[in-house]
Each structure stands twice: as structure tokens, then as C-alpha cells.
Enzyme design. Structure first.
Site, PDB file in Angstrom:
ATOM      1  N   ARG A 258      48.480  33.932  17.040  1.00  0.00           N
ATOM      2  CA  ARG A 258      47.389  34.714  17.631  1.00  0.00           C
ATOM      3  C   ARG A 258      47.421  36.195  17.268  1.00  0.00           C
ATOM      4  O   ARG A 258      46.419  36.761  16.859  1.00  0.00           O
ATOM      5  CB  ARG A 258      47.427  34.630  19.174  1.00  0.00           C
ATOM      6  CG  ARG A 258      46.656  33.511  19.764  1.00  0.00           C
ATOM      7  CD  ARG A 258      47.351  33.067  21.024  1.00  0.00           C
ATOM      8  NE  ARG A 258      48.678  32.585  20.675  1.00  0.00           N
ATOM      9  CZ  ARG A 258      48.925  31.355  20.269  1.00  0.00           C
ATOM     10  NH1 ARG A 258      47.974  30.487  20.237  1.00  0.00           N
ATOM     11  NH2 ARG A 258      50.133  30.981  19.901  1.00  0.00           N
ATOM     12  N   THR A 259      48.573  36.817  17.468  1.00  0.00           N
ATOM     13  CA  THR A 259      48.620  38.269  17.280  1.00  0.00           C
ATOM     14  C   THR A 259      48.324  38.615  15.826  1.00  0.00           C
ATOM     15  O   THR A 259      47.479  39.467  15.540  1.00  0.00           O
ATOM     16  CB  THR A 259      49.993  38.822  17.724  1.00  0.00           C
ATOM     17  OG1 THR A 259      50.236  38.371  19.059  1.00  0.00           O
ATOM     18  CG2 THR A 259      50.008  40.336  17.704  1.00  0.00           C
TER      19      THR A 259
ATOM     20  N   LYS B 203      66.168  41.378  -1.129  1.00  0.00           N
ATOM     21  CA  LYS B 203      67.113  41.975  -2.093  1.00  0.00           C
ATOM     22  C   LYS B 203      68.030  43.000  -1.427  1.00  0.00           C
ATOM     23  O   LYS B 203      68.857  43.617  -2.082  1.00  0.00           O
ATOM     24  CB  LYS B 203      66.346  42.697  -3.215  1.00  0.00           C
ATOM     25  CG  LYS B 203      65.378  41.834  -3.970  1.00  0.00           C
ATOM     26  CD  LYS B 203      64.705  42.686  -5.057  1.00  0.00           C
ATOM     27  CE  LYS B 203      63.511  41.991  -5.666  1.00  0.00           C
ATOM     28  NZ  LYS B 203      62.638  42.931  -6.389  1.00  0.00           N
TER      29      LYS B 203
ATOM     30  N   ARG C 166      55.631  43.453  14.050  1.00  0.00           N
ATOM     31  CA  ARG C 166      56.309  42.569  15.007  1.00  0.00           C
ATOM     32  C   ARG C 166      57.725  42.368  14.490  1.00  0.00           C
ATOM     33  O   ARG C 166      57.929  42.109  13.296  1.00  0.00           O
ATOM     34  CB  ARG C 166      55.593  41.230  15.121  1.00  0.00           C
ATOM     35  CG  ARG C 166      56.410  40.218  15.914  1.00  0.00           C
ATOM     36  CD  ARG C 166      55.655  38.972  16.247  1.00  0.00           C
ATOM     37  NE  ARG C 166      54.714  39.183  17.340  1.00  0.00           N
ATOM     38  CZ  ARG C 166      54.174  38.199  18.040  1.00  0.00           C
ATOM     39  NH1 ARG C 166      54.466  36.947  17.762  1.00  0.00           N
ATOM     40  NH2 ARG C 166      53.337  38.466  19.018  1.00  0.00           N
TER      41      ARG C 166
ATOM     42  N   HIS D 150      54.922  44.115  24.456  1.00  0.00           N
ATOM     43  CA  HIS D 150      53.852  43.586  23.613  1.00  0.00           C
ATOM     44  C   HIS D 150      52.561  44.221  24.144  1.00  0.00           C
ATOM     45  O   HIS D 150      51.737  43.564  24.772  1.00  0.00           O
ATOM     46  CB  HIS D 150      53.840  42.052  23.762  1.00  0.00           C
ATOM     47  CG  HIS D 150      53.000  41.322  22.770  1.00  0.00           C
ATOM     48  ND1 HIS D 150      52.154  41.958  21.878  1.00  0.00           N
ATOM     49  CD2 HIS D 150      52.873  39.982  22.532  1.00  0.00           C
ATOM     50  CE1 HIS D 150      51.559  41.021  21.143  1.00  0.00           C
ATOM     51  NE2 HIS D 150      51.974  39.832  21.527  1.00  0.00           N
TER      52      HIS D 150
HETATM   53  C1  NCD Z   1      53.667  35.847  23.032  1.00  0.00           C
HETATM   54  C2  NCD Z   1      54.709  36.654  22.303  1.00  0.00           C
HETATM   55  O1  NCD Z   1      54.824  36.577  21.082  1.00  0.00           O
HETATM   56  O2  NCD Z   1      55.385  37.383  23.002  1.00  0.00           O
HETATM   57  N1  NCD Z   1      52.695  35.297  22.183  1.00  0.00           N
HETATM   58  C3  NCD Z   1      51.614  36.056  21.844  1.00  0.00           C
HETATM   59  O3  NCD Z   1      51.733  37.076  21.198  1.00  0.00           O
HETATM   60  N2  NCD Z   1      50.434  35.644  22.309  1.00  0.00           N
HETATM   61  C4  NCD Z   1      54.207  34.879  23.986  1.00  0.00           C
HETATM   62  C5  NCD Z   1      55.266  33.907  23.546  1.00  0.00           C
HETATM   63  O4  NCD Z   1      55.675  33.850  22.387  1.00  0.00           O
HETATM   64  O5  NCD Z   1      55.699  33.151  24.411  1.00  0.00           O
END
Ligand code: NCD
Length: 311
Positions: A60-61, A89, A110, A138
Site C-alpha cells: 500500500r504505502t 556492493k 521505508r 509511520h
Molecule cells: C503497516 C506498516 O507497514 O507498518 N502497513 C502499512 O503501511 N499499511 C502495517 C503492518 O505492516 O502491519
């Protein structure tokens, strides 16, 4: 009016209540429920490049940022498999950030390590968005969660939100609890004792005079506007036996329908593993897929704002 141009989005604590409300108001401009055509959006950030650095898995993100960037006219560079880059590397994190900094206009990162996004923001000259840093935070998920609550309830002040599941390792619930604490919102925490909300977050609630309750199982008479269910974060456990002990403790099966019938709206940041049975999906108060879609509008707004193309 708020000025977000050039701003990093690292920690939800960096945002005031007014700023969060402004972001939610801007997101409405991208939501087809409020605005008929999105055709004019394609020129908002034309010529700008989003650099995606996904050191950890995402559906999703990552995809909603990709979609949001393109919907406002941006190009995209980046990776979601660090092993396909020179990191393989032996190139350092800071060199990788410096290089991406020179090719893009904003970075979306991320990383499994808490604090990695902040570190990247200290190196990069362009704005950096934290798309999840380990168990820490997040913030853009929190903004879309708030957007969903506001859209569904028509207000934030005066509602009650229950957070359930993995409150220890779940970064979404950490950032969400902090953001909710800026409003007049009662918070209810439901978790196995080993996955309870960490003390550091409860302390902040006390400091801010937020009303909260804690339960080790779902109370039958739960009174809340939203129940925010979460996945047990398998990847954050040192000992997999500990994970196995708690992984199936907080499953919402068909018996949860009576809560939905009573008007409690069920949210989840997704992905779900088995903590919500698909049988609940068709209930009008099961809103997790609508919640994920809202992420697109919030991310379009955020990109436009930090690039200075929206005011
Ligand atoms: C979440 C995350 O990555 O923290 N997912 C997301 O970004 N929608 C929740 C999860 O991984 O449980």
C-alpha cells in the site's frame, strides 16, 4: 494558511493539530467523493521527481505513493529491493541517500531501523518522507487514518478510538495514538499483556490529559466509534516462539459482526494476516479497504504541499 514547502515528514510529533487538519482539508481536494474530476491535478507537480527508497517490503504505502506522485504529474525513480542497488556492493546508507538526493525532488523512505528516516533527512537537502521506520513511526499512515476517521465520523473531537492487536511493535498505532492525543478523543487499548502499548506512549497521554483505558481482551460491551485492528508484527520479534504464543490471540471472526451492527467501524492499516476474517469484509462498517484508498488522496496532498505546488 500553512507553509509546508521543503518540509520533512518524519515524526507525527512535528505536526500541530492545526497543521494536521490543514493536511486533511487539502486531501479532500483529491477525493472523488468531494471533487468530481481529477484531470487538472496532473499538472500540479509536473517536472518533479519522487525518489522511492524502500529498504523494507510494502504494498500500500509504496504503490499509493507511486500512484499519488503520478496523479499529480511527477516522475518516479527508486528501488524496493536494496539488493538490486550498489548497497549490494557495500555502498553506505549515507552515500545512497546523497546520490538519490541529487536525482530527485523529494525522497520517500521505508527502513527496518528506527530513526533511519530522520538520518536520511539530516543528509538530504530535499524533503524526506518517513514511510515507516522499524517499530517507530509511520506518519503518513497516521494522516490517512485521521482522514478516514474525520470522513466517516464527520468530526474528530468527541470520538472514541480503540486500538487493538500488536500495540508494542506496531508503528501505525504508536504514531496514531500520538496524533489522536492532540484531539479530544478517548483511547482504548486492547492487547495481550506482552504486546501492550509501551509506557513511553502512555506517559505522553497522561501528560496531555488524555482519557484512556486498557484491556487484555476485547470487552463485550465495547463503546467506541472505531476499532483499529492491527497485525502482530512477526518481523519485529527476536524469538519466534514468543510470536507463536500471541499471534492468534486477537482474531476478529464472524462473531464480531454484532459490534459492526452496533455501529463500531472497523479499521486496519493492512496487510491483515488472519486477524480479520474476510466474512466481515462486506459489512458497511468494515472500512479498511476504503481506508487504504484514502491513503492516495492524503499522499497526493502531502507531495503537492512539500513541493510547494499546493498552498
Ligand atoms: C503497516 C506498516 O507497514 O507498518 N502497513 C502499512 O503501511 N499499511 C502495517 C503492518 O505492516 O502491519
Amino acid at each position: 494558511m500553512q507553509n509546508f514547502k521543503g518540509r520533512d515528514i518524519i515524526d507525527i510529533n512535528d505536526f500541530s493539530k492545526e497543521e494536521l487538519l490543514f493536511i486533511l482539508k487539502t486531501a479532500k481536494k483529491f477525493d472523488p467523493q468531494f471533487v468530481k474530476s481529477d484531470r487538472s491535478n496532473y499538472t500540479i507537480a509536473q517536472g518533479k521527481i519522487a525518489g522511492l527508497l524502500f529498504f523494507e517490503q510494502s504494498t500500500r504505502t509504496e504503490q499509493s505513493f507511486r500512484s499519488a506522485a503520478q496523479k499529480i504529474g511527477m516522475g518516479i525513480i527508486g528501488f524496493n529491493d536494496p539488493q538490486s542497488t550498489s548497497i549490494h556492493k557495500g555502498e553506505s546508507f549515507s552515500d545512497t541517500i546523497r546520490i538519490m538526493d541529487s536525482y530527485a525532488d523529494c525522497l520517500i523512505i521505508r527502513h527496518p531501523k528506527a530513526g533511519a528516516a530522520k538520518e536520511a533527512a539530516e543528509i538530504a537537502l530535499i524533503p524526506v518522507i518517513n514511510a515507516g521506520d522499524g517499530p517507530n513511526q509511520h506518519p503518513t499512515q497516521t494522516m490517512l487514518d485521521l482522514y478516514t476517521m474525520l470522513k466517516e465520523a464527520g468530526k474528530l473531537d468527541g470520538i472514541t478510538v480503540a486500538l487493538m492487536g500488536d500495540l508494542k511493535y506496531g508503528r501505525t498505532v504508536h504514531a496514531l495514538s500520538l496524533a489522536l492525543s492532540l484531539f479530544k478523543i478517548k483511547q482504548i487499548f486492547i492487547a495481550h499483556p506482552t504486546l501492550a502499548m509501551p509506557e513511553e506512549f502512555l506517559k505522553i497521554l497522561v501528560q496531555r490529559g488524555v482519557e484512556y483505558e486498557q484491556f487484555d481482551k476485547l470487552p463485550d460491551n465495547l463503546q467506541a466509534d472505531f476499532l483499529y485492528q492491527t497485525r502482530v508484527q512477526k518481523e519485529r520479534f527476536q524469538d519466534l516462539n514468543e510470536y507463536k504464543k500471541v499471534k492468534d490471540k486477537f482474531i476478529l471472526d464472524a462473531t464480531f459482526k454484532k459490534f459492526l451492527d452496533r455501529g463500531i467501524k472497523l479499521m486496519h492499516p493492512l496487510p491483515r494476516v488472519n486477524e480479520i476474517t474476510p466474512q466481515l469484509d462486506t459489512h458497511p462498517n468494515a472500512i479498511y479497504f476504503a481506508q487504504a484508498r484514502n491513503g492516495l488522496y492524503v499522499r497526493e496532498a502531502l507531495l503537492g504541499l512539500i513541493l510547494g505546488r499546493l498552498t
